[in-house]
Design a protein around this motif. Sequence first.
Motif, PDB file in Angstrom:
ATOM      1  N   CYS A  95     -28.061  25.606 -14.544  1.00 53.51           N
ATOM      2  CA  CYS A  95     -28.657  25.392 -15.983  1.00 53.51           C
ATOM      3  C   CYS A  95     -30.211  25.904 -16.059  1.00 53.51           C
ATOM      4  O   CYS A  95     -30.773  26.105 -17.169  1.00 53.51           O
ATOM      5  N   GLY A  96     -30.739  25.854 -14.941  1.00 54.00           N
ATOM      6  CA  GLY A  96     -32.340  26.491 -15.135  1.00 54.00           C
ATOM      7  C   GLY A  96     -33.216  25.189 -14.978  1.00 54.00           C
ATOM      8  O   GLY A  96     -34.314  25.356 -15.397  1.00 54.00           O
ATOM      9  N   GLY A 130     -31.258  24.535  -6.006  1.00 54.06           N
ATOM     10  CA  GLY A 130     -30.000  23.742  -6.005  1.00 54.06           C
ATOM     11  C   GLY A 130     -29.205  23.477  -7.324  1.00 54.06           C
ATOM     12  O   GLY A 130     -29.561  24.167  -8.213  1.00 54.06           O
ATOM     13  N   LEU A 131     -28.709  22.367  -7.323  1.00 49.87           N
ATOM     14  CA  LEU A 131     -27.883  21.994  -8.489  1.00 49.87           C
ATOM     15  C   LEU A 131     -28.557  20.457  -8.877  1.00 49.87           C
ATOM     16  O   LEU A 131     -28.374  19.561  -8.085  1.00 49.87           O
ATOM     17  N   CYS A 132     -28.878  20.421 -10.253  1.00 48.40           N
ATOM     18  CA  CYS A 132     -29.393  19.120 -10.708  1.00 48.40           C
ATOM     19  C   CYS A 132     -28.268  18.234 -10.726  1.00 48.40           C
ATOM     20  O   CYS A 132     -27.074  18.645 -10.629  1.00 48.40           O
ATOM     21  N   CYS A 135     -25.262  19.137 -13.065  1.00 42.27           N
ATOM     22  CA  CYS A 135     -24.438  20.262 -12.504  1.00 42.27           C
ATOM     23  C   CYS A 135     -23.493  19.985 -11.598  1.00 42.27           C
ATOM     24  O   CYS A 135     -22.653  20.923 -11.363  1.00 42.27           O
ATOM     25  N   GLN A 136     -23.917  18.950 -10.606  1.00 40.60           N
ATOM     26  CA  GLN A 136     -23.149  18.536  -9.819  1.00 40.60           C
ATOM     27  C   GLN A 136     -22.000  17.782 -10.136  1.00 40.60           C
ATOM     28  O   GLN A 136     -20.972  17.568  -9.131  1.00 40.60           O
ATOM     29  N   LEU A 137     -21.922  17.334 -11.327  1.00 45.14           N
ATOM     30  CA  LEU A 137     -20.704  16.292 -11.671  1.00 45.14           C
ATOM     31  C   LEU A 137     -19.596  17.654 -11.778  1.00 45.14           C
ATOM     32  O   LEU A 137     -19.540  18.708 -12.376  1.00 45.14           O
ATOM     33  N   PRO A 138     -18.222  16.999 -11.445  1.00 42.51           N
ATOM     34  CA  PRO A 138     -17.209  17.827 -11.680  1.00 42.51           C
ATOM     35  C   PRO A 138     -16.759  17.994 -13.242  1.00 42.51           C
ATOM     36  O   PRO A 138     -17.186  17.091 -14.018  1.00 42.51           O
ATOM     37  N   PRO A 139     -16.398  19.178 -13.631  1.00 43.62           N
ATOM     38  CA  PRO A 139     -16.135  19.457 -15.145  1.00 43.62           C
ATOM     39  C   PRO A 139     -15.124  18.469 -15.513  1.00 43.62           C
ATOM     40  O   PRO A 139     -14.209  18.085 -14.903  1.00 43.62           O
TER      41      PRO A 139
END
Length: 146
Positions: A95-96, A130-132, A135-139
Amino acid sequence: MTPDPRELLRGAGLRLTAPRLAVLEWLGRHPHSTAEHVADGVRERLGTVSTQAVYDVLNTCSRLNLVRRIEPAGHPARYETRTGDDHHHLVCRRCGRAEDVDHVHGAAPCLEPPNSAGFTVDRAEVVFWGLCGDCQLPPRNEEPPA
């Protein structure tokens, strides 16, 4: 503590204009904003302001070290009012989102090149990728199970 935009502008010898004040105030509350986000925020406050005027303010303030421009690879430039220290950034690959990381005090060998090739090094920029948390949460599955 966020620097007072009026004092920053006066200290740099710049006139206090509504766009300059609005840009610095927005960045004080929303660090790591893109120019587009800054322009949207400034328009919410002032009404009409051109995108070019916002870019002009950002460029002038960057040149005078009133704001810092960071350019994470593959993402639009971001701006912040935290200047004057050598802090680093965490950037989410998806997501930036960017967050500050304070400079490591003491021995930090990755911040001093073993061979400076004749350069006088005055600044090091480190970006951690990395992933915040979001963004680490599963969809989430939008459809209820059958």
